[in-house]
Motif scaffolding. Sequence first.
Motif, PDB file in Angstrom:
ATOM      1  N   GLN A   2       0.813  -1.197   0.000  1.00 46.87           N
ATOM      2  CA  GLN A   2       0.000   0.000   0.000  1.00 46.87           C
ATOM      3  C   GLN A   2       0.851   1.253   0.000  1.00 46.87           C
ATOM      4  O   GLN A   2       1.959   1.281   0.514  1.00 46.87           O
ATOM      5  N   GLN A  33       1.742  13.696   6.164  1.00 54.84           N
ATOM      6  CA  GLN A  33       1.226  14.050   7.477  1.00 54.84           C
ATOM      7  C   GLN A  33       1.241  12.822   8.383  1.00 54.84           C
ATOM      8  O   GLN A  33       1.135  11.695   7.904  1.00 54.84           O
ATOM      9  N   TYR A  35      -0.702  11.202  11.794  1.00 56.22           N
ATOM     10  CA  TYR A  35      -1.896  11.285  12.629  1.00 56.22           C
ATOM     11  C   TYR A  35      -1.797  10.251  13.750  1.00 56.22           C
ATOM     12  O   TYR A  35      -1.108   9.235  13.627  1.00 56.22           O
ATOM     13  N   SER A  86      -2.468   4.381  18.002  1.00 57.24           N
ATOM     14  CA  SER A  86      -2.042   3.968  16.660  1.00 57.24           C
ATOM     15  C   SER A  86      -1.608   5.212  15.905  1.00 57.24           C
ATOM     16  O   SER A  86      -2.264   6.260  15.988  1.00 57.24           O
ATOM     17  N   PHE A  88      -0.471   6.882  12.188  1.00 54.68           N
ATOM     18  CA  PHE A  88      -0.618   6.701  10.752  1.00 54.68           C
ATOM     19  C   PHE A  88       0.121   7.808  10.015  1.00 54.68           C
ATOM     20  O   PHE A  88       0.057   8.974  10.415  1.00 54.68           O
ATOM     21  N   ARG A  96      -3.806  14.921  -6.430  1.00 56.69           N
ATOM     22  CA  ARG A  96      -4.983  14.406  -5.742  1.00 56.69           C
ATOM     23  C   ARG A  96      -5.016  14.985  -4.340  1.00 56.69           C
ATOM     24  O   ARG A  96      -4.035  14.938  -3.626  1.00 56.69           O
ATOM     25  N   ALA A  98      -7.133  14.017  -1.820  1.00 58.67           N
ATOM     26  CA  ALA A  98      -7.461  13.051  -0.770  1.00 58.67           C
ATOM     27  C   ALA A  98      -6.202  12.383  -0.241  1.00 58.67           C
ATOM     28  O   ALA A  98      -5.233  12.161  -0.965  1.00 58.67           O
ATOM     29  N   LEU A  99      -6.211  12.075   1.032  1.00 59.77           N
ATOM     30  CA  LEU A  99      -5.078  11.449   1.683  1.00 59.77           C
ATOM     31  C   LEU A  99      -5.103   9.944   1.499  1.00 59.77           C
ATOM     32  O   LEU A  99      -6.164   9.329   1.444  1.00 59.77           O
ATOM     33  N   PHE A 101      -3.690   6.656   3.419  1.00 61.67           N
ATOM     34  CA  PHE A 101      -3.161   6.224   4.703  1.00 61.67           C
ATOM     35  C   PHE A 101      -2.549   4.838   4.609  1.00 61.67           C
ATOM     36  O   PHE A 101      -2.940   4.017   3.784  1.00 61.67           O
ATOM     37  N   GLY A 102      -1.623   4.594   5.519  1.00 66.65           N
ATOM     38  CA  GLY A 102      -1.114   3.255   5.701  1.00 66.65           C
ATOM     39  C   GLY A 102      -1.917   2.538   6.766  1.00 66.65           C
ATOM     40  O   GLY A 102      -2.896   3.061   7.280  1.00 66.65           O
ATOM     41  N   SER A 103      -1.470   1.337   7.086  1.00 67.78           N
ATOM     42  CA  SER A 103      -2.203   0.529   8.069  1.00 67.78           C
ATOM     43  C   SER A 103      -1.848   0.887   9.498  1.00 67.78           C
ATOM     44  O   SER A 103      -2.485   0.415  10.428  1.00 67.78           O
TER      45      SER A 103
END
Lengths: 111, 112
Positions: A2, A33, A35, A86, A88, A96, A98-99, A101-103
């Motif tokens: 991903q 970013q 989070y 967690s 991220f 684009r 939209a962000l 994210f990873g898992s």
Amino acid sequence: SQQGEEDPQALSIQEGENATMNCSYKTSINNLQWYRQNSGRGLVHLILIRSNEREKHSGRLRVTLDTSKKSSSLLITASRAADTASYFCATDPAGRRALTFGSGTRLQVQP
Amino acid sequence: EAGVTQFPSHSVIEKGQTVTLRCDPISGHDNLYWYRRVMGKEIKFLLHFVKESKQDESGMPNNRFLAERTGGTYSTLKVQPAELEDSGVYFCASSQGVGEAFFGQGTRLTVV
């Protein structure tokens, strides 16, 4: 794999230690970013680093960005039990808004 | 200043029922995004509104999901009929221009 993958998937440390989380991505980005999500709660924005920046600090947080390797790291210094959450990374691929994210990395700070 | 608010915070419904999630973005933010995190996996993008227009809905999983943003203010995400695999946390975010995206607390949806 991903876009925006973090490693390790899980990290357990003692209070006072430093925690380092890494993130890799695949495409060109405008910014990256980090989070945090506490269990069962919303996403809290920690820090944003632009593609032309290499390092950024915010309190106990230090973020690095290496666009040549398409990777970033988040360092939390002097960790506290309240840092348990967690984490991220999220990228906005060029072109684009939209962000992606990873898992995430689950950080457990033992008191 | 109020942040992004989502309602409800938690919803438990039976398979086959309909659920509508609501998101109120930060006032003045033209961009509104929906994401979801299913089964502790990665947070996945669903769609992006710019004002009332759908800018990007490439992440919508199937036609059981319908998002609206009438008037360019709040947005709703309806799941009809809900399936077990729809369970997860649905996040909404808003931003102005290319600035930081602010996220809501999320709606935890449980389909039984």
